[in-house]
Design an enzyme around this catalytic site. Structure first.
Site, PDB file in Angstrom:
ATOM      1  N   SER A   1      37.426  27.274  35.370  1.00 34.54           N
ATOM      2  CA  SER A   1      38.015  27.260  36.710  1.00 34.54           C
ATOM      3  C   SER A   1      37.297  28.236  37.633  1.00 34.54           C
ATOM      4  O   SER A   1      37.015  27.927  38.798  1.00 34.54           O
ATOM      5  CB  SER A   1      39.513  27.578  36.644  1.00 34.54           C
TER       6      SER A   1
ATOM      7  N   TYR B   1      47.350  39.756  23.587  1.00 33.77           N
ATOM      8  CA  TYR B   1      47.389  38.295  23.423  1.00 33.77           C
ATOM      9  C   TYR B   1      47.085  37.903  21.980  1.00 33.77           C
ATOM     10  O   TYR B   1      47.823  37.110  21.370  1.00 33.77           O
ATOM     11  CB  TYR B   1      46.387  37.644  24.362  1.00 33.77           C
TER      12      TYR B   1
END
Length: 319
Positions: free
Chosen positions: A189, A145
């Site tokens: 989350s 990433y």
């Protein structure tokens, strides 16, 4: 204006698309739904001026009609996703950025790249300023990433210098709010879902590593202003208020009224010890700074996750 947004069905992409639509612009959304949500796309399809194309931007595509702007937001963006999808992550950062820039070049459209604070790696400079080159392990698990986004920044600047494409680069710090996927493994989350279910909250290491959390409305406002600005160099958009992961967990427990306890898990490799944006450039160039505190942002976000939990649609994932 007519705008292309790749990753339009994602968390940030859908909020950004909605912002342009509310301003009266037309939005062509492109998504392959690897991590994007059809529920997010359905929200956008309720707006006049929105059109959806299901496609992987890592593969070439010719789009009909003139475009005035291209915003490249397609990419797995949580550690769980890019560790499960390493090749796709590298492809969308390299081939996808190349294709999106090609579309911008063909249309003489303004281009905005969604980059990330992860380009700073495990930083040796704190807070992180845009001039810092970073401390990234290119062969580590997270490198897929980090390096995908670093390459994306490099090719964006190459297109600016060689092809004179009008480019912008935003370095996005941790952002949260409604439309996040409850099972994507991001810390906010995960914590909120676990707290709502009264499950142990997964804290990696001792929870002393720090992050800075920006509410989605603030993040979108900063990105929108950057797109309409004349600033070509990368800009940090994030909230400079810094919290330890343990502090975040404790705040989430308080705000949800949860009976959860903390569960310490092994710290992942190359997990950044600190993360805090220096937003001096955003303040001076864009006249932007976040307005929503962490507690207020959580109070706006928790009802979204509570509805998912009550429906049985939420299952937190961990690394």
């Amino acid at each position: 204006m007519r705008i292309l947004i790749t990753g339009a069905a994602g968390f940030l992409g859908s909020h950004l698309a909605e912002r342009f639509l509310r301003e009266g612009d037309e939005v062509l959304g492109l998504d392959n739904f690897v991590t994007g949500s059809r529920a997010n796309a359905a929200i956008l399809e309720g707006y006049r001026g929105f059109e959806l194309v299901e496609h992987d931007i890592s593969k070439p595509i010719v789009l009909p009609g003139k475009l005035d702007g291209v915003l490249h937001f397609a990419s797995p963006a949580s550690p769980v996703d890019y560790l499960e999808l390493p090749i796709q992550t590298l492809k969308v950062g390299s081939l996808g950025s190349h294709n999106a820039l090609g579309i911008a070049l063909a249309n003489r459209a303004r281009f905005l790249l969604a980059s990330t604070s992860e380009v700073y790696g495990d930083p040796l400079v704190h807070p992180q300023v845009e001039s810092y080159w970073g401390n990234v392990n290119p062969i580590g698990l997270r490198g897929v990433y980090d390096e995908a986004k670093r390459f994306a920044e490099a090719i964006t600047m190459a297109y600016r210098r060689y092809h004179r494409v009008d480019t912008r680069i935003v370095r996005i710090f941790n952002t949260y709010g409604s439309r996040m996927r409850p099972a994507d493994g991001r810390v906010v989350s995960n914590f909120v879902v676990q707290a709502l279910r009264n499950e142990p909250i997964s804290v990696y290491g001792e929870g002393t590593q720090t992050r800075s959390f920006c509410y989605v409305d603030d993040e979108v406002e900063g990105i929108y202003r950057l797109f309409h600005s004349d600033h070509a160099d990368p800009v940090n958009i994030g909230n400079p208020d810094e919290f330890t992961i343990r502090e975040l967990a404790e705040i989430v427990i308080e705000e949800t009224g949860s009976a959860s306890s903390l569960q310490n898990l092994p710290l992942p490799d190359d997990d950044p010890k600190v993360r805090r944006p220096d937003i001096g450039v955003a303040r001076s160039v864009l006249g932007w700074e976040p307005k929503v505190s962490l507690r207020e942002g959580l109070r706006r976000t928790i009802p979204y996750f509570r509805e998912l939990v009550d429906r049985g649609d939420a299952r937190a994932r961990t690394l």
